[in-house]
Design an enzyme around this catalytic site. Structure first.
Site, PDB file in Angstrom:
ATOM      1  N   HIS A   1      62.754  51.130  23.328  1.00 16.67           N
ATOM      2  CA  HIS A   1      63.695  50.239  22.649  1.00 16.67           C
ATOM      3  C   HIS A   1      63.263  49.828  21.251  1.00 16.67           C
ATOM      4  O   HIS A   1      63.916  48.964  20.656  1.00 16.67           O
ATOM      5  CB  HIS A   1      63.890  48.956  23.470  1.00 16.67           C
ATOM      6  CG  HIS A   1      64.792  49.123  24.655  1.00 16.67           C
ATOM      7  ND1 HIS A   1      66.169  49.073  24.566  1.00 16.67           N
ATOM      8  CD2 HIS A   1      64.514  49.339  25.959  1.00 16.67           C
ATOM      9  CE1 HIS A   1      66.696  49.240  25.771  1.00 16.67           C
ATOM     10  NE2 HIS A   1      65.715  49.407  26.631  1.00 16.67           N
TER      11      HIS A   1
ATOM     12  N   LYS B   1      71.540  36.494  16.397  1.00 16.84           N
ATOM     13  CA  LYS B   1      70.610  37.420  17.045  1.00 16.84           C
ATOM     14  C   LYS B   1      69.226  36.812  16.960  1.00 16.84           C
ATOM     15  O   LYS B   1      69.030  35.776  16.313  1.00 16.84           O
ATOM     16  CB  LYS B   1      70.638  38.804  16.372  1.00 16.84           C
ATOM     17  CG  LYS B   1      70.398  38.769  14.879  1.00 16.84           C
ATOM     18  CD  LYS B   1      70.533  40.164  14.290  1.00 16.84           C
ATOM     19  CE  LYS B   1      71.986  40.585  14.226  1.00 16.84           C
ATOM     20  NZ  LYS B   1      72.230  41.918  14.766  1.00 16.84           N
ATOM     21  N   ARG B   2      68.271  37.432  17.620  1.00 12.06           N
ATOM     22  CA  ARG B   2      66.890  36.978  17.523  1.00 12.06           C
ATOM     23  C   ARG B   2      66.461  36.933  16.062  1.00 12.06           C
ATOM     24  O   ARG B   2      66.786  37.826  15.284  1.00 12.06           O
ATOM     25  CB  ARG B   2      66.008  37.928  18.328  1.00 12.06           C
ATOM     26  CG  ARG B   2      64.550  37.545  18.439  1.00 12.06           C
ATOM     27  CD  ARG B   2      63.877  38.396  19.518  1.00 12.06           C
ATOM     28  NE  ARG B   2      64.132  39.817  19.345  1.00 12.06           N
ATOM     29  CZ  ARG B   2      63.361  40.645  18.646  1.00 12.06           C
ATOM     30  NH1 ARG B   2      62.293  40.180  18.026  1.00 12.06           N
ATOM     31  NH2 ARG B   2      63.645  41.925  18.564  1.00 12.06           N
TER      32      ARG B   2
ATOM     33  N   LYS C   1      65.587  42.013  10.891  1.00 13.76           N
ATOM     34  CA  LYS C   1      67.030  41.807  11.077  1.00 13.76           C
ATOM     35  C   LYS C   1      67.678  41.159   9.855  1.00 13.76           C
ATOM     36  O   LYS C   1      68.887  41.095   9.732  1.00 13.76           O
ATOM     37  CB  LYS C   1      67.284  40.968  12.330  1.00 13.76           C
ATOM     38  CG  LYS C   1      66.871  41.697  13.625  1.00 13.76           C
ATOM     39  CD  LYS C   1      67.068  40.820  14.849  1.00 13.76           C
ATOM     40  CE  LYS C   1      66.573  41.490  16.123  1.00 13.76           C
ATOM     41  NZ  LYS C   1      67.424  42.612  16.569  1.00 13.76           N
TER      42      LYS C   1
ATOM     43  N   THR D   1      73.174  45.513  20.474  1.00  9.30           N
ATOM     44  CA  THR D   1      74.372  45.422  21.328  1.00  9.30           C
ATOM     45  C   THR D   1      75.303  44.318  20.852  1.00  9.30           C
ATOM     46  O   THR D   1      76.482  44.324  21.183  1.00  9.30           O
ATOM     47  CB  THR D   1      73.998  45.179  22.803  1.00  9.30           C
ATOM     48  OG1 THR D   1      73.162  44.021  22.905  1.00  9.30           O
ATOM     49  CG2 THR D   1      73.283  46.383  23.390  1.00  9.30           C
TER      50      THR D   1
ATOM     51  N   LYS E   1      79.533  44.037  20.828  1.00  7.64           N
ATOM     52  CA  LYS E   1      80.328  42.907  21.333  1.00  7.64           C
ATOM     53  C   LYS E   1      81.265  42.376  20.259  1.00  7.64           C
ATOM     54  O   LYS E   1      82.413  42.011  20.555  1.00  7.64           O
ATOM     55  CB  LYS E   1      79.391  41.811  21.825  1.00  7.64           C
ATOM     56  CG  LYS E   1      78.555  42.206  23.028  1.00  7.64           C
ATOM     57  CD  LYS E   1      77.356  41.289  23.205  1.00  7.64           C
ATOM     58  CE  LYS E   1      76.351  41.891  24.180  1.00  7.64           C
ATOM     59  NZ  LYS E   1      75.037  41.217  24.132  1.00  7.64           N
TER      60      LYS E   1
END
Length: 840
Positions: A383, A574-575, A580, A682, A686
């Site tokens: 992952h 998100k985290r 990111k 993911t 969504k």
């Protein structure tokens, strides 16, 4: 009790009686409104010990949950019976995280009980929604990895694939996040404070787990080498089973979560001698294993506890798997034909060595046979491409905690390297990179390499990610075993993330298409012509506005900020991690604010910027980014000069149940990671499924989302993977961007001078230093100009509501590929070879 009838054993008679009881509708199985109402009242009185005068909302929630659980029990038992009757191949999904969220609403929808239960409660003057709100999130995961595991469990049950999840029953899951003075503060998440309605303890299936000690080598009566693990410390693993319902079928699969208990609750000798602390010391040390999700591993003790956690649940799972197999089979010749074990990322990689240990040391198999069985049984899902996430354990720590497993790892490595050298399939550099032991000042065990060597399948989770695994991270292994590598792009369950999260849109889709899309998301393609239907576009817009209003109520209650429903909801949740690039987004927001202050004629589209996510407790820069978002929000939201044009909010305590409100309300989805860093994502799926358009880089699953929805319905910016590599080879100097881009210079100077921290002028200097003097490893400044230009394209599109709505509808229509049902079908057919088993 009367004797059994002639020719029948007592067990046969018991089975017949149970079968008759199951076949008769009763207060525990019937699903009509009247029976549900009576069952609720019974549970309130007999399970909760309350009446209508003393019952709290929590009591009523439990009464509803127990009523629903009753209706799952028969199916749960029938599912296991069907698997034994078929002697089915079973899939075991090993994951250190399962981010399940709330279960009641999901179970009501999957069982077809939502409307009858709502009607039953309405007759009693109760609102189902009020009781659903009482359930805490089961936050047994940090983010996408754990939520993916939860979506996979839903799809496995919906597709009737015999499957079991195995993980840890953390007493305290992912922490509750508070924001105090703009800073993240972690509080324990006590999801079990009032117990769980869904778990069934199974003390009869308790497993003894060994840790520490030493090994003794000897020979058996046949002269074969045998190894004993002695002087170990023992911990008990007690399973708690959680039923996982399929949608629209009779299948109820099992998530088995393991709780650590002391092998001896109390040392009576110490207790009687008056040493009360020593008497319970072993209990405390043992049970700490399942106390907290992912302890901070910045300390030696934290690392040791994390290794204990990983081995603990893997040991319990392997023991459970082998025992279940042996109930139906003699010998292990058919083990890979009846068992598939999928390792969800690198955390369960010790399972490779543990299965070998069990087969050799406990079942008496020889190495070669045990090795072939294990390799044919295991699959490994990677992952991450981040080196720090590919776990390594120092040989000293690994050998101290798991002495037998270190011997096995060394033997695996010796045989593997000897085989590669003998076949002359790799040079010395490749052999060193593939070795399970990393040489250096501190020798380390490479768990990802163990997973690759010990599995028959290695998969990435998006097409780009898998290519990068082959080309970069595991290039030597790919050269050696190209047939092992395959891609399984992630997916999300449409039952949770559209039917449950967005009931207004789901109802509209069902009215147009019928219900088939709920189990075949490719049916959503039939919505495409409706993008040109003015009536459907108005309906779509109305649903989106209702969802925005629903989220705005939460923001008003939690943050004291009133949102403009006519503004664009621009969302990044998100985290929190530097790759990111929440920092990229907030720098642009700050730059927009500065431009508004400087250029009075500047009149941008009104926007609401919503951020959310948790930072790891020990991740200082991620926490600083949260503080920056909060500080920008405080300055912007208080400034009357920009009121109505920019609003910024940090949504605290991001979790599954909050995500279910955010995704349906979002209009722009920020997926802006540095190209080559995100494995899949993911959240991006969504958002698209709920009609948000994506602004993003060509990273992770963004690539495939753009291919599916159409380049014209995706806002692309930024460097590609190849351009990132080329820039770094050439030599990236962030000062060059600072000197040549006026907006970058302006916003970084504002941060450094305290514009957004007037009480603490130097507060954000470390962030500026990390960008300019720390090398800007995630290329925030290199992508800043392109990101700002792309947002201008977003604004032009949003100013045309009909154009925007067409694009949003096409995102929903073309998001069907990203159903976890499709992903699981691919795993089942191409890796596990596990056919479905019909129940009922």
């Amino acid at each position: 009790m009367p004797p059994p009838r002639r020719g029948m054993t007592a067990r046969d008679e018991e089975a017949r009686a149970l079968e008759r009881a199951r076949d008769l509708p009763n207060s525990r199985t019937a699903t009509d409104v009247d029976t549900l109402r009576r069952a609720f009242a019974d549970h309130l009185q007999y399970s909760q010990g309350k009446d209508e005068h003393t019952a709290t909302a929590l009591d009523r929630y439990f009464a509803v949950a127990y009523t629903v659980r009753d209706r799952m029990m028969r199916r749960w038992i029938q599912t296991q019976q069907a698997y034994y009757k078929e002697d089915a191949k079973r899939v075991y999904y090993l994951s250190l995280e399962f981010l399940m969220g709330k279960a009641l609403e999901n179970n009501l929808l999957n069982l077809g009980l939502y409307d009858p239960m709502r009607a039953a409660l309405s007759d009693l003057g109760l609102e189902l929604a009020d009781l659903l709100a009482q359930e805490p999130d089961a936050g047994l995961g940090n983010g996408g990895l754990g939520r993916l595991a939860a979506c996979f469990l839903d799809s496995l049950a919906t597709l009737s694939i015999p499957a079991y999840g195995h993980g840890i029953r953390y007493e305290f899951g992912i922490f509750d996040q508070e924001i105090r003075n703009g800073y993240q503060v972690e509080r324990p998440e006590e999801w079990l404070r009032f117990g769980s309605a869904w778990e069934i303890p199974r003390p009869d299936a308790t497993v003894t787990v060994s840790l520490y000690g030493r090994t003794e080598h000897g020979s058996d009566e046949g002269g074969r080498l045998r190894v004993r693990w002695v002087d170990a410390r023992h911990v008990l693993g007690m399973p708690y089973d959680v039923p996982i319902t399929g949608f629209g079928n009779q299948t109820v699969n099992t998530l088995r979560l393991w709780r650590a208990r002391a092998s001896q609750e109390l040392d009576l000798a110490d207790f009687n001698a008056g040493d009360y602390l020593s008497a319970v010391e072993d209990k405390d040390l043992s049970e700490s294993i399942s106390k907290v999700l992912y302890p901070n591993d910045l300390t030696v003790m934290g690392k040791e506890l994390r290794l204990q956690q990983q081995y603990f649940f893997v040991c319990c799972a392997i023991h459970d798997i082998v025992n279940r197999y042996l109930k139906m089979h003699d010998g292990f010749g058919s083990f890979p034909d009846k068992v598939a074990i999928q390792m969800n990322d690198t955390h369960p990689a010790i399972a490779v060595a543990e299965l070998l240990r069990v087969l050799m040391d406990e079942q008496g198999l020889e190495w070669d046979e045990a090795w072939e069985i294990g390799r044919a049984t295991f699959g490994y899902t990677n992952h991450t491409l981040l080196p720090e996430a590919l776990e390594r354990w120092s040989v000293d720590l690994f050998g101290r905690v798991l002495p037998r497993h270190l011997e096995i790892v060394y033997e695996i490595n010796r045989r593997f390297i000897d085989g590669v050298r003998a076949a002359r399939k790799a040079d010395g550099g490749a052999v060193a990179r593939m070795s399970l032991i990393e040489e250096g000042p501190t020798k380390q065990v490479r768990m990802a390499n163990l997973a690759v060597v010990g599995s028959h399948s290695v998969n990435g989770v998006a097409a780009l990610h898998t290519e990068l695994l082959k080309r970069e991270l595991f290039r030597d292994f790919f050269a050696l075993w190209p047939e092992k590598f395959n891609n399984k792009t992630n997916g999300v369950t449409p039952r949770r993330w559209l039917l449950q999260a967005n009931p207004g849109l789901a109802k509209s889709i069902t009215e147009m298409l019928g219900p088939a899309w709920l189990t075949d998301a490719t049916q959503l393609r039939r919505l495409e012509p409706l993008a040109e239907d003015a009536g459907f576009r108005r309906l779509f817009q109305s649903v989106k506005r209702d969802n925005k209003a629903r989220l705005a109520e939460i923001v008003r209650a939690e943050n004291g900020v009133t949102l403009d429903l006519d503004s664009m909801f621009d969302v990044q949740v998100k985290r929190i991690h530097e790759y990111k690039r929440q920092l990229l987004a907030v720098l642009r927001v700050a730059s927009e604010y500065l431009r508004l202050k400087e250029e009075r004629a500047y009149d941008p589209l009104p926007r609401t910027y919503l951020f959310g996510g948790k930072a790891a407790p020990g991740y200082a820069m991620a926490k600083a980014i949260i503080k920056l978002v909060g500080s920008v929000a405080e300055v912007v939201n208080r400034d009357v000069d920009v009121k109505g044009r920019i609003t910024v909010v940090f949504l605290k305590n991001y979790r599954v149940s909050l995500a279910e409100r955010i995704f349906p309300a979002a209009e722009l989805s920020e997926q802006i990671s540095t190209a080559g860093k995100e494995a899949s994502g993911t959240g991006n799926m969504k958002f698209a499924l709920n009609g948000a358009l994506t602004i993003g880089t060509l990273d992770g699953a963004n690539v495939e989302i753009r291919e599916e929805v159409g380049a014209e319905n995706f806002f692309l910016f930024g460097l590609t993977v190849e351009q990132v590599a080329a820039l770094k080879r050439r030599g990236y100097d962030p000062w060059e961007w600072y000197r040549n881009d006026r907006r970058i210079k302006q916003v970084l100077d504002a941060l450094a001078s305290g514009v957004f921290s007037p009480g603490e002028p130097g507060l954000f200097r470390p962030i500026v230093d990390s960008l300019l003097n720390g090398g800007d490893p995630y290329l925030v400044l290199a992508d800043f100009a392109a990101y700002c230009a792309c947002h201008e394209e977003v604004e032009r599109a949003y100013r045309d509501p009909e154009l925007w709505t067409r694009k949003a509808i096409l995102n929903v229509a073309r998001a069907g590929k990203f159903s976890s049902d499709r992903t699981i079908r691919e795993y089942a057919a191409e890796i596990w070879e596990a056919p479905p088993v019909r129940v009922g």
